[in-house]
Write a protein that holds these residues in place. Sequence first.
Motif, mmCIF file in Angstrom:
data_model
loop_
_atom_site.group_PDB
_atom_site.id
_atom_site.type_symbol
_atom_site.label_atom_id
_atom_site.label_comp_id
_atom_site.label_asym_id
_atom_site.label_seq_id
_atom_site.Cartn_x
_atom_site.Cartn_y
_atom_site.Cartn_z
ATOM 1 N N GLY A 98 3.308 6.626 -15.728
ATOM 2 C CA GLY A 98 2.159 7.488 -15.437
ATOM 3 C C GLY A 98 2.243 8.144 -14.072
ATOM 4 O O GLY A 98 1.273 8.756 -13.624
ATOM 5 N N ARG A 99 3.352 8.007 -13.406
ATOM 6 C CA ARG A 99 3.556 8.602 -12.083
ATOM 7 C C ARG A 99 2.584 8.089 -11.037
ATOM 8 O O ARG A 99 2.402 8.721 -9.987
ATOM 9 C CB ARG A 99 3.465 10.134 -12.142
ATOM 10 N N GLY A 100 1.935 6.960 -11.343
ATOM 11 C CA GLY A 100 0.995 6.382 -10.375
ATOM 12 C C GLY A 100 1.706 6.032 -9.078
ATOM 13 O O GLY A 100 1.153 6.217 -7.986
ATOM 14 N N GLY A 101 2.925 5.558 -9.197
ATOM 15 C CA GLY A 101 3.695 5.182 -8.006
ATOM 16 C C GLY A 101 3.989 6.383 -7.129
ATOM 17 O O GLY A 101 3.818 6.341 -5.898
ATOM 18 N N GLU A 102 4.396 7.485 -7.765
ATOM 19 C CA GLU A 102 4.703 8.704 -6.994
ATOM 20 C C GLU A 102 3.454 9.235 -6.306
ATOM 21 O O GLU A 102 3.496 9.685 -5.160
ATOM 22 C CB GLU A 102 5.223 9.804 -7.919
ATOM 23 N N GLU A 103 2.348 9.200 -7.027
ATOM 24 C CA GLU A 103 1.105 9.734 -6.453
ATOM 25 C C GLU A 103 0.637 8.850 -5.306
ATOM 26 O O GLU A 103 0.161 9.348 -4.273
ATOM 27 C CB GLU A 103 0.048 9.903 -7.560
ATOM 28 N N ALA A 104 0.805 7.540 -5.452
ATOM 29 C CA ALA A 104 0.436 6.626 -4.359
ATOM 30 C C ALA A 104 1.285 6.939 -3.120
ATOM 31 O O ALA A 104 0.756 7.004 -2.001
ATOM 32 C CB ALA A 104 0.649 5.181 -4.797
ATOM 33 N N GLU A 105 2.569 7.159 -3.329
ATOM 34 C CA GLU A 105 3.444 7.471 -2.189
ATOM 35 C C GLU A 105 3.019 8.768 -1.520
ATOM 36 O O GLU A 105 3.020 8.886 -0.292
ATOM 37 C CB GLU A 105 4.898 7.586 -2.656
ATOM 38 N N HIS A 106 2.657 9.738 -2.344
ATOM 39 C CA HIS A 106 2.232 11.020 -1.787
ATOM 40 C C HIS A 106 0.950 10.861 -0.966
ATOM 41 O O HIS A 106 0.837 11.417 0.131
ATOM 42 C CB HIS A 106 2.019 12.037 -2.912
ATOM 43 N N LEU A 107 0.000 10.109 -1.502
ATOM 44 C CA LEU A 107 -1.271 9.911 -0.797
ATOM 45 C C LEU A 107 -1.039 9.163 0.516
ATOM 46 O O LEU A 107 -1.588 9.536 1.556
ATOM 47 C CB LEU A 107 -2.252 9.140 -1.689
ATOM 48 N N ALA A 108 -0.199 8.146 0.463
ATOM 49 C CA ALA A 108 0.081 7.370 1.680
ATOM 50 C C ALA A 108 0.728 8.273 2.730
ATOM 51 O O ALA A 108 0.357 8.236 3.914
ATOM 52 C CB ALA A 108 0.979 6.189 1.347
ATOM 53 N N ALA A 109 1.667 9.116 2.279
ATOM 54 C CA ALA A 109 2.355 10.007 3.228
ATOM 55 C C ALA A 109 1.373 10.998 3.850
ATOM 56 O O ALA A 109 1.534 11.414 5.003
ATOM 57 C CB ALA A 109 3.489 10.744 2.508
ATOM 58 N N ALA A 110 0.336 11.361 3.072
ATOM 59 C CA ALA A 110 -0.655 12.315 3.581
ATOM 60 C C ALA A 110 -1.765 11.610 4.369
ATOM 61 O O ALA A 110 -2.680 12.262 4.877
ATOM 62 C CB ALA A 110 -1.254 13.102 2.412
ATOM 63 N N GLY A 111 -1.716 10.293 4.430
ATOM 64 C CA GLY A 111 -2.714 9.546 5.195
ATOM 65 C C GLY A 111 -4.060 9.447 4.497
ATOM 66 O O GLY A 111 -5.103 9.357 5.144
ATOM 67 N N ILE A 112 -4.046 9.474 3.172
ATOM 68 C CA ILE A 112 -5.300 9.397 2.402
ATOM 69 C C ILE A 112 -5.475 7.970 1.856
ATOM 70 O O ILE A 112 -4.543 7.410 1.274
ATOM 71 C CB ILE A 112 -5.256 10.391 1.197
ATOM 72 N N ASP A 113 -6.671 7.403 2.030
ATOM 73 C CA ASP A 113 -6.942 6.073 1.458
ATOM 74 C C ASP A 113 -6.955 6.172 -0.064
ATOM 75 O O ASP A 113 -7.511 7.131 -0.625
ATOM 76 C CB ASP A 113 -8.317 5.561 1.912
ATOM 77 N N PHE A 114 -6.386 5.178 -0.698
ATOM 78 C CA PHE A 114 -6.402 5.198 -2.171
ATOM 79 C C PHE A 114 -6.497 3.773 -2.694
ATOM 80 O O PHE A 114 -6.257 2.808 -1.976
ATOM 81 C CB PHE A 114 -5.158 5.897 -2.728
ATOM 82 N N GLU A 115 -6.857 3.692 -3.976
ATOM 83 C CA GLU A 115 -6.933 2.381 -4.633
ATOM 84 C C GLU A 115 -6.379 2.536 -6.046
ATOM 85 O O GLU A 115 -6.599 3.569 -6.683
ATOM 86 C CB GLU A 115 -8.409 1.950 -4.678
#
Length: 275
Positions: A98-115
Amino acid sequence: MHDGTVYLVGAGPGDPELLTVKARKLLDEADAVLHDRLADERIVDSCSETAEVVSVGKRPGPNGERTTQEEINRMMVCKAREGKDVVRLKGGDPTVFGRGGEEAEHLAAAGIDFEVVPGITSAVAAPGVAGIPVTHREHASSVTVVTGHEDPTKPESALDWDALAANVRAGGTLVVLMGVGRLPDYVAALRAGGVAEETPVAMVENATRESEFTVTGTLETIVERRDDVGIEPPAVTVVGDVVAVRDRVAEFLQGAPSVDFSPAPETVASDKGVE
Ligand code: SAH
């Protein structure tokens, strides 16, 4: 203004009652919902009335719309930076193909909190509702989930089909997602890897939706069965002895119709035009 949070949420296989309580709460409270094509429309329609709901399916939607992964990544970050809490809604579990891993990496790189909010994956749920346990004390002590999207004959395939065949021969269950179109290719690869022709195989289409449909056969017959019945994506393929458990429980199993060709072809009951 604070940035919002992005929630990578699994929508489960389809039935809205199979959403987690947490997913339901987030959908009720979200400022924006970005959903995939596979997220069930009953769930999408149930989002908060004030939420901005955007379809970001990567295949063309009903109006030909198409969103690239880069655009999805950009949208998640932009909306969070506007202070919005964003639900990124995906079919099944967000981290299983589901590309959840890629999206998590992108959010982390952009400095966005995610869960990450796990969902019920179709890899387990689709066989399960069809009466097929992916493990069973007497039949299977392991389950392997693979994508059927790749051409098994290509040398650069990321999957080692001989190793997968060996695992099935050793009694493991193989679950193939995205594997309707290439069924003949990976069936051939498993046969070439020495998996017995009489090994039971099932395909479960649209699990937990009104159009749920299951067809069973063997490694030898399943391609013909798929064609006879007209199985279409989304469907999960299950290979292994656990498929036979279904035959023993089917009489009492509640749910959508199916076509069972194993063991006896007479047990056909179908709304898909098969008599
Ligand atoms: N993240 C998803 C999988 C995405 S890949 C999950 O965890 O379920 C898309 C594939 O999932 C489809 O090609 C199909 O193989 C499977 N799939 C998703 N929903 C399904 C459903 N309701 N019934 C059967 N298969 C389904």
